[in-house]
Design an enzyme around this catalytic site. Structure first.
Site, PDB file in Angstrom:
ATOM      1  N   TYR A  87     -14.086  -0.579  38.909  1.00 46.39           N
ATOM      2  CA  TYR A  87     -13.935  -0.718  37.458  1.00 46.39           C
ATOM      3  C   TYR A  87     -15.018  -1.686  36.962  1.00 46.39           C
ATOM      4  O   TYR A  87     -14.923  -2.884  37.119  1.00 46.39           O
ATOM      5  CB  TYR A  87     -12.544  -1.218  37.066  1.00 46.39           C
ATOM      6  CG  TYR A  87     -11.396  -0.317  37.477  1.00 46.39           C
ATOM      7  CD1 TYR A  87     -11.610   1.000  37.859  1.00 46.39           C
ATOM      8  CD2 TYR A  87     -10.079  -0.773  37.471  1.00 46.39           C
ATOM      9  CE1 TYR A  87     -10.568   1.829  38.238  1.00 46.39           C
ATOM     10  CE2 TYR A  87      -9.027   0.055  37.844  1.00 46.39           C
ATOM     11  CZ  TYR A  87      -9.278   1.350  38.228  1.00 46.39           C
ATOM     12  OH  TYR A  87      -8.232   2.156  38.608  1.00 46.39           O
TER      13      TYR A  87
ATOM     14  N   SER B   4      -2.108   6.647  34.765  1.00 44.90           N
ATOM     15  CA  SER B   4      -2.225   7.501  33.567  1.00 44.90           C
ATOM     16  C   SER B   4      -0.872   8.050  33.117  1.00 44.90           C
ATOM     17  O   SER B   4      -0.752   9.246  32.820  1.00 44.90           O
ATOM     18  CB  SER B   4      -3.228   8.645  33.794  1.00 44.90           C
ATOM     19  OG  SER B   4      -4.524   8.137  34.016  1.00 44.90           O
ATOM     20  N   PRO B   5       0.155   7.203  33.033  1.00 42.44           N
ATOM     21  CA  PRO B   5       1.477   7.702  32.624  1.00 42.44           C
ATOM     22  C   PRO B   5       1.500   8.143  31.158  1.00 42.44           C
ATOM     23  O   PRO B   5       2.418   8.861  30.745  1.00 42.44           O
ATOM     24  CB  PRO B   5       2.394   6.493  32.854  1.00 42.44           C
ATOM     25  CG  PRO B   5       1.488   5.313  32.695  1.00 42.44           C
ATOM     26  CD  PRO B   5       0.163   5.744  33.254  1.00 42.44           C
TER      27      PRO B   5
ATOM     28  N   GLY C  25      -0.934   9.922  29.939  1.00 41.81           N
ATOM     29  CA  GLY C  25      -1.909  11.012  29.855  1.00 41.81           C
ATOM     30  C   GLY C  25      -3.214  10.542  29.253  1.00 41.81           C
ATOM     31  O   GLY C  25      -3.832  11.231  28.452  1.00 41.81           O
ATOM     32  N   ARG C  26      -3.656   9.323  29.679  1.00 36.15           N
ATOM     33  CA  ARG C  26      -4.918   8.725  29.196  1.00 36.15           C
ATOM     34  C   ARG C  26      -4.933   8.595  27.674  1.00 36.15           C
ATOM     35  O   ARG C  26      -5.959   8.793  27.031  1.00 36.15           O
ATOM     36  CB  ARG C  26      -6.123   9.532  29.685  1.00 36.15           C
ATOM     37  CG  ARG C  26      -6.193   9.665  31.198  1.00 36.15           C
ATOM     38  CD  ARG C  26      -7.446  10.359  31.640  1.00 36.15           C
ATOM     39  NE  ARG C  26      -7.426  10.626  33.079  1.00 36.15           N
ATOM     40  CZ  ARG C  26      -7.827   9.765  34.025  1.00 36.15           C
ATOM     41  NH1 ARG C  26      -8.249   8.582  33.671  1.00 36.15           N
ATOM     42  NH2 ARG C  26      -7.772  10.095  35.297  1.00 36.15           N
ATOM     43  N   GLY C  27      -3.767   8.325  27.118  1.00 37.31           N
ATOM     44  CA  GLY C  27      -3.678   8.117  25.667  1.00 37.31           C
ATOM     45  C   GLY C  27      -3.204   9.349  24.918  1.00 37.31           C
ATOM     46  O   GLY C  27      -2.853   9.263  23.735  1.00 37.31           O
ATOM     47  N   PHE C  28      -3.149  10.499  25.594  1.00 38.16           N
ATOM     48  CA  PHE C  28      -2.747  11.733  24.909  1.00 38.16           C
ATOM     49  C   PHE C  28      -1.313  11.620  24.380  1.00 38.16           C
ATOM     50  O   PHE C  28      -1.022  12.071  23.267  1.00 38.16           O
ATOM     51  CB  PHE C  28      -2.859  12.929  25.872  1.00 38.16           C
ATOM     52  CG  PHE C  28      -2.360  14.220  25.285  1.00 38.16           C
ATOM     53  CD1 PHE C  28      -3.159  14.948  24.407  1.00 38.16           C
ATOM     54  CD2 PHE C  28      -1.088  14.696  25.582  1.00 38.16           C
ATOM     55  CE1 PHE C  28      -2.692  16.127  23.843  1.00 38.16           C
ATOM     56  CE2 PHE C  28      -0.622  15.878  25.023  1.00 38.16           C
ATOM     57  CZ  PHE C  28      -1.418  16.591  24.147  1.00 38.16           C
ATOM     58  N   PHE C  29      -0.429  10.990  25.152  1.00 38.62           N
ATOM     59  CA  PHE C  29       0.956  10.895  24.694  1.00 38.62           C
ATOM     60  C   PHE C  29       1.162   9.763  23.687  1.00 38.62           C
ATOM     61  O   PHE C  29       2.279   9.550  23.222  1.00 38.62           O
ATOM     62  CB  PHE C  29       1.920  10.770  25.888  1.00 38.62           C
ATOM     63  CG  PHE C  29       2.019  12.072  26.637  1.00 38.62           C
ATOM     64  CD1 PHE C  29       2.638  13.161  26.061  1.00 38.62           C
ATOM     65  CD2 PHE C  29       1.435  12.220  27.880  1.00 38.62           C
ATOM     66  CE1 PHE C  29       2.691  14.387  26.717  1.00 38.62           C
ATOM     67  CE2 PHE C  29       1.481  13.435  28.551  1.00 38.62           C
ATOM     68  CZ  PHE C  29       2.109  14.520  27.963  1.00 38.62           C
TER      69      PHE C  29
HETATM   70  P1  ATR Z   1      -4.917   5.010  32.395  1.00 35.44           P
HETATM   71  O1  ATR Z   1      -3.916   4.797  33.476  1.00 35.44           O
HETATM   72  O2  ATR Z   1      -6.017   5.894  32.829  1.00 35.44           O
HETATM   73  O3  ATR Z   1      -5.363   3.750  31.749  1.00 35.44           O
HETATM   74  P2  ATR Z   1      -2.893   5.762  30.398  1.00 35.44           P
HETATM   75  O4  ATR Z   1      -2.158   4.540  30.794  1.00 35.44           O
HETATM   76  O5  ATR Z   1      -2.195   7.061  30.500  1.00 35.44           O
HETATM   77  O6  ATR Z   1      -4.210   5.907  31.279  1.00 35.44           O
HETATM   78  O7  ATR Z   1      -3.486   5.650  28.936  1.00 35.44           O
HETATM   79  C1  ATR Z   1      -4.432   4.653  28.590  1.00 35.44           C
HETATM   80  C2  ATR Z   1      -4.959   4.963  27.206  1.00 35.44           C
HETATM   81  O8  ATR Z   1      -3.868   4.952  26.284  1.00 35.44           O
HETATM   82  C3  ATR Z   1      -5.953   3.964  26.697  1.00 35.44           C
HETATM   83  O9  ATR Z   1      -6.965   4.657  26.003  1.00 35.44           O
HETATM   84  C4  ATR Z   1      -5.141   3.090  25.754  1.00 35.44           C
HETATM   85  O10 ATR Z   1      -5.934   2.638  24.685  1.00 35.44           O
HETATM   86  P3  ATR Z   1      -5.989   1.063  24.246  1.00 35.44           P
HETATM   87  O11 ATR Z   1      -6.764   0.375  25.305  1.00 35.44           O
HETATM   88  O12 ATR Z   1      -6.678   1.123  22.937  1.00 35.44           O
HETATM   89  O13 ATR Z   1      -4.563   0.626  24.155  1.00 35.44           O
HETATM   90  C5  ATR Z   1      -4.107   4.054  25.243  1.00 35.44           C
HETATM   91  N1  ATR Z   1      -2.807   3.404  24.947  1.00 35.44           N
HETATM   92  C6  ATR Z   1      -2.053   2.712  25.804  1.00 35.44           C
HETATM   93  N2  ATR Z   1      -0.887   2.339  25.233  1.00 35.44           N
HETATM   94  C7  ATR Z   1      -0.921   2.804  23.967  1.00 35.44           C
HETATM   95  C8  ATR Z   1      -0.030   2.732  22.857  1.00 35.44           C
HETATM   96  N3  ATR Z   1       1.146   2.153  22.984  1.00 35.44           N
HETATM   97  N4  ATR Z   1      -0.403   3.318  21.689  1.00 35.44           N
HETATM   98  C9  ATR Z   1      -1.611   3.924  21.560  1.00 35.44           C
HETATM   99  N5  ATR Z   1      -2.498   4.039  22.576  1.00 35.44           N
HETATM  100  C10 ATR Z   1      -2.165   3.481  23.762  1.00 35.44           C
END
Ligand code: ATR
Length: 343
Positions: free
Chosen positions: A65, A211-212, A214-218
């Site tokens: 990272y 990615s719980p 979905g990388r921000g999709f949810f």
């Molecule tokens: P990963 O494990 O790859 O980090 P994730 O946990 O599924 O993936 O999702 C991370 C993404 O969700 C990030 O882009 C994060 O954006 P921020 O850094 O701006 O928060 C976004 N994210 C996480 N929690 C969020 C929330 N409660 N509302 C909106 N976006 C969120």
């Protein structure tokens, strides 16, 4: 919007070797890279301290990272009495040289990587050390043999694997107990449920869901792509391509509609679904913002009935998602088997 209230974060046992972590972790990947430009260091240190004070003490990083800069940041954040308040997980196995990267699990590299991570983190021992991706040229027994030595030397406390197949997990565990397997698990990534999750459970291995959201999709659905800056990794992922998003957005809309009915946010609902898989599962949502962190922690208080779990799983049926989770050629558990030891 969900009501704001104080959450007491439960502690859970991860694996069978004594590791105890907060029931939700903090994914740190987005801080230095992958999801847009590096975030300001003072803000990230503030966020990490806020997480620790809130009871989210299971911090997840990797030497790749940045590369390297996120470990250095964590090293700074964990000064002044913070180190002993956290369970610190980092990873090795993706090696950068001359602008290219390669997967490596040979013993010389395992040791070098561990010593370099210890230096960057400025600590004596890593709590949980994962092989980030499996080197399919090296029998897993050989990689595990070196990790076992690192445990014996006190450089790492527990061993984890990330993106490993069921047979790789089994072979690794026969050399030295594996404490945790990290895998992508969310409403739109459920293929691990067939073989990998049952294998972990049979062997008493803890499960860490990355990615719980979905990388921000949810969190924001198809709108997530509107805010992606140059170089954001999601711009290249099949599920985030316009032709697939057009289909996938219905999945978000339905999750969002259910969240509204339940009085929580869609992020909380997606995370609550992972929490309800069992207390051997720890999701590690990634965030770089205190407001989003505060949103996510409330997921621990969202209770889902068996009927609601069924409803969510019906919404998230396999045909609700179009597009692979990675670009082709990426190393994942599907292509992580290593040669036999005797080869
Ligand atoms: P990963 O494990 O790859 O980090 P994730 O946990 O599924 O993936 O999702 C991370 C993404 O969700 C990030 O882009 C994060 O954006 P921020 O850094 O701006 O928060 C976004 N994210 C996480 N929690 C969020 C929330 N409660 N509302 C909106 N976006 C969120």
């Amino acid at each position: 919007m969900a009501a704001k209230f104080e959450i007491t974060v439960p502690r859970i046992k991860l694996g069978s070797q004594g590791l105890e972590v907060s029931a939700q972790g903090l994914g740190c990947m987005g801080m230095p890279a992958f999801y847009g430009p590096p975030k300001p260091e003072p803000d990230m240190i503030k966020l990490i301290h806020h997480a620790i004070h809130s009871g989210i003490t299971f911090l997840d990083t990797s030497d790749m990272y940045g590369p390297h800069t996120n470990e250095i940041l964590l090293g700074k954040a964990l000064k002044e009495g913070m180190r002993n308040k956290v369970e610190l997980a980092t990873k090795f196995g993706i090696w950068f040289a001359n602008g290219n990267w390669e997967i490596r699990g040979d013993p010389v590299y395992v040791r070098e990587a561990c010593e370099a991570s210890l230096k960057r983190l400025d600590i004596n021992c890593i709590d949980l050390y994962y092989q980030h991706r499996i080197d399919t040229r090296v029998p897993i027994e050989v990689t595990m043999g070196e990790l076992k030595k690192l445990v014996e030397e006190g450089k790492i406390r527990y061993i984890g694997l990330s993106e490993a197949s069921a047979s790789t997990i089994r072979r690794a565990h026969a050399v030295h107990p594996v404490t945790a397997v990290q895998l992508e698990w969310s409403l739109w990534t459920r293929d691990v449920e067939e073989e990998i999750i049952p294998t972990c459970r049979e062997l008493g291995i803890g499960i860490v869901a990355y990615s719980p959201l979905g990388r921000g999709f949810f969190s924001s659905g198809a709108k997530v792509v509107d805010s992606l800056t140059e170089g954001d990794f999601r711009k290249f992922l099949p599920r985030f391509q316009p032709e697939n998003l057009e289909h996938n957005k219905t999945l978000f809309d339905r999750v969002n509609e259910m969240a509204t009915r339940k009085g929580c946010t869609p992020s909380q609902l997606a995370l609550a679904w992972v929490h309800h898989q069992g207390n051997d599962v720890c999701p590690i949502p990634g965030t770089t913002k205190i407001a989003n962190f505060n949103d996510n922690i409330v997921a621990l208080a969202v209770k889902l009935t068996p009927e609601e779990m069924v409803e969510l799983e019906t919404i998230a049926a396999a045909d609700a998602v179009m597009g692979d989770r990675y670009m082709s050629g990426f190393s994942t558990w599907q292509n992580s088997d290593t040669p036999p030891l005797s080869a």
